[in-house]
Design a protein around this motif. Sequence first.
Motif, PDB file in Angstrom:
ATOM      1  N   THR A  30       0.805  -1.157  -0.104  1.00 32.79           N
ATOM      2  CA  THR A  30      -0.013   0.016  -0.029  1.00 32.79           C
ATOM      3  C   THR A  30       0.908   1.209   0.013  1.00 32.79           C
ATOM      4  O   THR A  30       1.664   1.419   0.768  1.00 32.79           O
ATOM      5  CB  THR A  30      -1.005   0.196   1.250  1.00 32.79           C
ATOM      6  OG1 THR A  30      -1.641  -1.176   1.339  1.00 32.79           O
ATOM      7  CG2 THR A  30      -1.902   1.297   1.371  1.00 32.79           C
ATOM      8  N   ALA A  33      -1.163   6.376   2.537  1.00 28.13           N
ATOM      9  CA  ALA A  33      -1.322   6.307   3.741  1.00 28.13           C
ATOM     10  C   ALA A  33      -2.268   7.594   4.138  1.00 28.13           C
ATOM     11  O   ALA A  33      -1.953   8.681   3.804  1.00 28.13           O
ATOM     12  CB  ALA A  33      -0.141   6.174   4.634  1.00 28.13           C
ATOM     13  N   TYR A  76       4.970   8.105   8.530  1.00 25.15           N
ATOM     14  CA  TYR A  76       3.838   7.277   8.224  1.00 25.15           C
ATOM     15  C   TYR A  76       3.663   6.242   9.319  1.00 25.15           C
ATOM     16  O   TYR A  76       2.543   5.828   9.496  1.00 25.15           O
ATOM     17  CB  TYR A  76       3.928   6.760   6.653  1.00 25.15           C
ATOM     18  CG  TYR A  76       4.018   7.908   5.671  1.00 25.15           C
ATOM     19  CD1 TYR A  76       2.785   8.677   5.328  1.00 25.15           C
ATOM     20  CD2 TYR A  76       5.281   8.293   4.965  1.00 25.15           C
ATOM     21  CE1 TYR A  76       2.807   9.404   4.495  1.00 25.15           C
ATOM     22  CE2 TYR A  76       5.009   9.304   4.098  1.00 25.15           C
ATOM     23  CZ  TYR A  76       3.811   9.846   3.830  1.00 25.15           C
ATOM     24  OH  TYR A  76       3.861  10.942   3.076  1.00 25.15           O
ATOM     25  N   GLY A  80       0.547   7.555  10.162  1.00 24.62           N
ATOM     26  CA  GLY A  80      -0.332   7.102   9.338  1.00 24.62           C
ATOM     27  C   GLY A  80      -0.986   5.748   9.552  1.00 24.62           C
ATOM     28  O   GLY A  80      -0.853   5.195  10.777  1.00 24.62           O
ATOM     29  N   ASN A  81      -2.028   5.595   8.646  1.00 20.63           N
ATOM     30  CA  ASN A  81      -2.767   4.333   8.939  1.00 20.63           C
ATOM     31  C   ASN A  81      -2.376   2.957   8.578  1.00 20.63           C
ATOM     32  O   ASN A  81      -2.749   2.126   8.905  1.00 20.63           O
ATOM     33  CB  ASN A  81      -4.262   4.382   8.538  1.00 20.63           C
ATOM     34  CG  ASN A  81      -4.520   4.717   7.022  1.00 20.63           C
ATOM     35  OD1 ASN A  81      -3.234   4.992   6.162  1.00 20.63           O
ATOM     36  ND2 ASN A  81      -5.375   4.498   6.507  1.00 20.63           N
ATOM     37  N   VAL A  82      -1.409   3.243   7.802  1.00 20.34           N
ATOM     38  CA  VAL A  82      -0.411   1.876   7.480  1.00 20.34           C
ATOM     39  C   VAL A  82       1.133   2.374   7.473  1.00 20.34           C
ATOM     40  O   VAL A  82       1.423   3.479   7.641  1.00 20.34           O
ATOM     41  CB  VAL A  82      -0.699   1.613   5.906  1.00 20.34           C
ATOM     42  CG1 VAL A  82      -2.091   1.209   5.550  1.00 20.34           C
ATOM     43  CG2 VAL A  82      -0.443   2.956   4.748  1.00 20.34           C
ATOM     44  N   LYS A  83       1.789   1.403   7.720  1.00 16.72           N
ATOM     45  CA  LYS A  83       3.215   1.438   7.741  1.00 16.72           C
ATOM     46  C   LYS A  83       3.598   1.602   6.094  1.00 16.72           C
ATOM     47  O   LYS A  83       3.209   1.545   5.302  1.00 16.72           O
ATOM     48  CB  LYS A  83       3.997   0.087   8.379  1.00 16.72           C
ATOM     49  CG  LYS A  83       3.362  -0.235   9.648  1.00 16.72           C
ATOM     50  CD  LYS A  83       3.721   0.655  10.777  1.00 16.72           C
ATOM     51  CE  LYS A  83       3.177   0.345  12.114  1.00 16.72           C
ATOM     52  NZ  LYS A  83       3.469   1.283  13.202  1.00 16.72           N
ATOM     53  N   CYS A  84       4.977   2.270   6.334  1.00 16.00           N
ATOM     54  CA  CYS A  84       5.654   2.567   5.310  1.00 16.00           C
ATOM     55  C   CYS A  84       5.906   1.460   4.369  1.00 16.00           C
ATOM     56  O   CYS A  84       5.981   0.236   4.844  1.00 16.00           O
ATOM     57  CB  CYS A  84       6.857   3.542   5.322  1.00 16.00           C
ATOM     58  SG  CYS A  84       8.333   2.595   6.193  1.00 16.00           S
ATOM     59  N   GLN A  88       6.407  -2.699   5.275  1.00 17.53           N
ATOM     60  CA  GLN A  88       5.294  -3.717   4.615  1.00 17.53           C
ATOM     61  C   GLN A  88       6.164  -4.940   4.073  1.00 17.53           C
ATOM     62  O   GLN A  88       5.564  -5.932   4.195  1.00 17.53           O
ATOM     63  CB  GLN A  88       4.412  -2.957   3.675  1.00 17.53           C
ATOM     64  CG  GLN A  88       3.247  -1.828   4.147  1.00 17.53           C
ATOM     65  CD  GLN A  88       2.491  -1.160   3.407  1.00 17.53           C
ATOM     66  OE1 GLN A  88       2.044  -1.913   2.392  1.00 17.53           O
ATOM     67  NE2 GLN A  88       2.550   0.330   3.393  1.00 17.53           N
TER      68      GLN A  88
END
Length: 96
Positions: A30, A33, A76, A80-84, A88
């Motif tokens: 993803t 973010a 992030y 952020g809501n997702v990791k970088c 990932q």
Amino acid sequence: MLLAASIADLIWPTAQVCRQPLEIKMTTVTRHAQISCPACGHKKVELMPTDACQWFYECEGCHAVLNPLPGDCCVYCSFGNVKCPPIQMGEACCGG
Ligand SMILES: [Zn+2]
């Protein structure tokens, strides 16, 4: 004896061939973010760089400059809501 030993070494090399793992990680990463400002709560979806860590992020809402929290590699990962992307992919991010 020494000669025989070196011939044997040539036929059966004692050094192990170091094979690089050829797994290509095809997992989808993803890249977007949603980052949330801890100061004012402003949220914005940002496109993350895949080859760099973002250490600074200026909030559009209050113009606070965010820095990663201790132990996180980039803004992030912290906000952020997702990791970088490197995280990932299961890689250490920027040697951290
Ligand atoms: Zn803000």
